[in-house]
Design an enzyme around this catalytic site. Structure first.
Site, PDB file in Angstrom:
ATOM      1  N   PHE A 106       0.815  -1.221   0.000  1.00 29.56           N
ATOM      2  CA  PHE A 106       0.000   0.000   0.000  1.00 29.56           C
ATOM      3  C   PHE A 106       0.844   1.265   0.000  1.00 29.56           C
ATOM      4  O   PHE A 106       0.368   2.347  -0.361  1.00 29.56           O
ATOM      5  CB  PHE A 106      -0.964  -0.005   1.193  1.00 29.56           C
ATOM      6  N   LYS A 107       2.110   1.134   0.383  1.00 29.58           N
ATOM      7  CA  LYS A 107       2.970   2.314   0.427  1.00 29.58           C
ATOM      8  C   LYS A 107       3.186   2.919  -0.958  1.00 29.58           C
ATOM      9  O   LYS A 107       3.624   4.065  -1.083  1.00 29.58           O
ATOM     10  CB  LYS A 107       4.317   1.963   1.049  1.00 29.58           C
ATOM     11  N   ASP A 108       2.881   2.170  -2.023  1.00 30.83           N
ATOM     12  CA  ASP A 108       3.020   2.710  -3.376  1.00 30.83           C
ATOM     13  C   ASP A 108       2.124   3.931  -3.595  1.00 30.83           C
ATOM     14  O   ASP A 108       2.484   4.832  -4.358  1.00 30.83           O
ATOM     15  CB  ASP A 108       2.674   1.646  -4.423  1.00 30.83           C
ATOM     16  N   THR A 139       7.707   0.626   3.218  1.00 28.91           N
ATOM     17  CA  THR A 139       7.867   2.045   2.897  1.00 28.91           C
ATOM     18  C   THR A 139       9.121   2.274   2.057  1.00 28.91           C
ATOM     19  O   THR A 139       9.086   2.957   1.038  1.00 28.91           O
ATOM     20  CB  THR A 139       7.954   2.898   4.173  1.00 28.91           C
TER      21      THR A 139
END
Length: 433
Positions: A106-108, A139
């Site tokens: 999800f850090k994308d 991250t």
């Protein structure tokens, strides 16, 4: 849009200043002076809107004073060129898959959004920037790939030695060029402390233009609100309350959800799922926030003993413990329970969770049981592809997890990292060398 420090609301900064500084001069975190509410028409039309259309509506109020409409539209299109599927497990329980970006985490979302903002700023101002990133896993890889080969930007990744998965470490360390990985002999909190000390070091900041791409940076945080609106818009029932379970470590993802709700997205309850590093749960229970030493777990991206974004949540609710406790239900689970959850979820739903999503599922189940929320619509955020934790997942559920092609290619590449002590003076000397 102006931004203030969580330590001082009287002085405000532009978005560009907030992005480039990372932390406020007083060491506080930047917060928007106002969180604009989406028009009712936008809220009502969420089911018909694409993710990019939703992101544009939510980003525009924060960016339009500093960037043109054309720049904002191009930024959204380029940053979010991958899917965000909401997968049903039952008629009322859903998984929001946030791992379809380049590094399968999800850090994308935040990293790619910030990279394009920083690129616009450095091009206009012709300045060189050093980005410091403390990472407990995903991250760093997201930031590394988002900023790779960007002009006028140097990226320094700090990660705890021996405390990230093999795949995560490879994603952090294979790029080279303008990306340097520092393997720190310590914990994630040591990495985060080094970054914070660097920002408060006036001598260092005179010699280097520093910013951060952790969720302490407001540019990383804002886009994490977008997928909450996207997910709620895809739920089947518009008249039932919504609970969203968020695997929680540094609390940036949860803070993004709070921003989405303040903007008008109808989310009735947040559920914070934690592993053994549950200082936020202790706060929810007692009203006291007591940072502590990290305990390594299989859900390592949540191995945080002093979560930075806690202070944004405090600010968000004006330091009112009861309001925070009402908005956020918390629960924590050990590794054994997490492994069992991966196994049981596969048996029950034929769905493979990674360890972080499994913690989120456990927290949601506990919330439903404790709060009698069976008829609610429930969303669990799945924050990373299970292949990133292949050994743990396969051992837990007895099911082979296929590596996506880009992960298989990554594992074949050579690690490039510099081993460094956790002492700040050594870190500063290296930065200036």
């Amino acid at each position: 849009m102006r931004f203030y420090s969580t330590k001082n609301r009287s002085q405000t900064f532009s978005l560009k200043e907030a992005i480039l500084q990372g932390l406020a001069p007083d060491g506080g975190l930047f917060m928007p002076e106002a969180i604009p509410r989406l028009a009712d028409q936008v809220i009502n039309n969420l089911p018909e809107m694409t993710f990019q259309e939703i992101a544009l509506q939510m980003a525009r109020p924060f960016l339009q004073q500093d960037f043109t409409e054309t720049e904002i539209e191009r930024l959204i299109t380029q940053a979010f060129d991958f899917g965000v599927p909401l997968v049903p497990l039952t008629g009322e329980l859903f998984v929001l898959e946030l791992f379809h970006g380049p590094t399968l985490a999800f850090k994308d979302f935040g990293a790619r959004f910030m990279a394009r903002l920083v690129e616009l700023i450095t091009q206009k101002e012709n300045k060189e920037l050093t980005i410091l990133v403390a990472t407990s896993g995903d991250t760093g890889s997201a930031v590394a790939h988002a900023f790779y080969n960007k002009n006028n930007v140097r990226v320094i990744l700090l990660y705890p030695s021996g405390m990230v998965s093999e795949i995560q470490e490879k994603q952090l360390t294979i790029l080279g060029a303008n990306v340097t990985a520092l393997e720190i002999e310590g914990t994630f909190d040591d990495c985060q402390r080094l970054v914070k000390q660097a920002f408060s070091d006036k001598d260092l900041r005179r010699k280097r233009n520093l910013t951060s791409a952790n969720s302490i940076n407001i540019a990383r945080l804002l886009p994490q609100a977008f997928y909450y609106a996207h997910a709620v818009g895809r739920l089947p029932f518009k008249d039932r309350p919504v609970a969203i379970s968020v695997p929680s470590g540094n609390l940036g993802n949860l803070t993004g959800g709070l921003i989405a709700r303040r903007m008008g997205v109808p989310i009735h309850q947040f559920v914070a799922g934690m592993n053994a590093n549950d200082v936020f749960l202790q706060y929810l229970t007692s009203g006291r926030f007591t940072p502590r030493i990290v305990r390594p777990t299989i859900s390592n991206a949540m191995d945080v003993g002093n979560p930075s974004n806690f202070f944004r949540i405090l600010d968000f609710f004006e330091h009112d413990h009861q309001r925070i406790k009402s908005a956020i239900y918390g629960a924590s689970f050990n590794d054994a329970r997490t492994r069992l959850a991966i196994k049981q979820a596969f048996e029950k739903y034929a769905y493979i969770f990674d360890p972080h999503g499994a913690v989120g599922l456990l927290a949601m189940e506990k919330f439903v049981q404790d709060c009698k929320a069976e008829n609610w619509q429930k969303i669990v955020l799945e924050t990373a592809h299970p292949a990133k934790f292949k050994d743990v997942v396969e051992e837990s559920c007895g099911q082979e997890v296929q590596n996506p092609p880009r992960l298989a290619e990554t594992l074949q590449k050579e690690k490039k990292a510099i081993l460094l002590d956790k002492d700040y003076s050594i870190f500063k000397e290296w930065l200036l060398s």
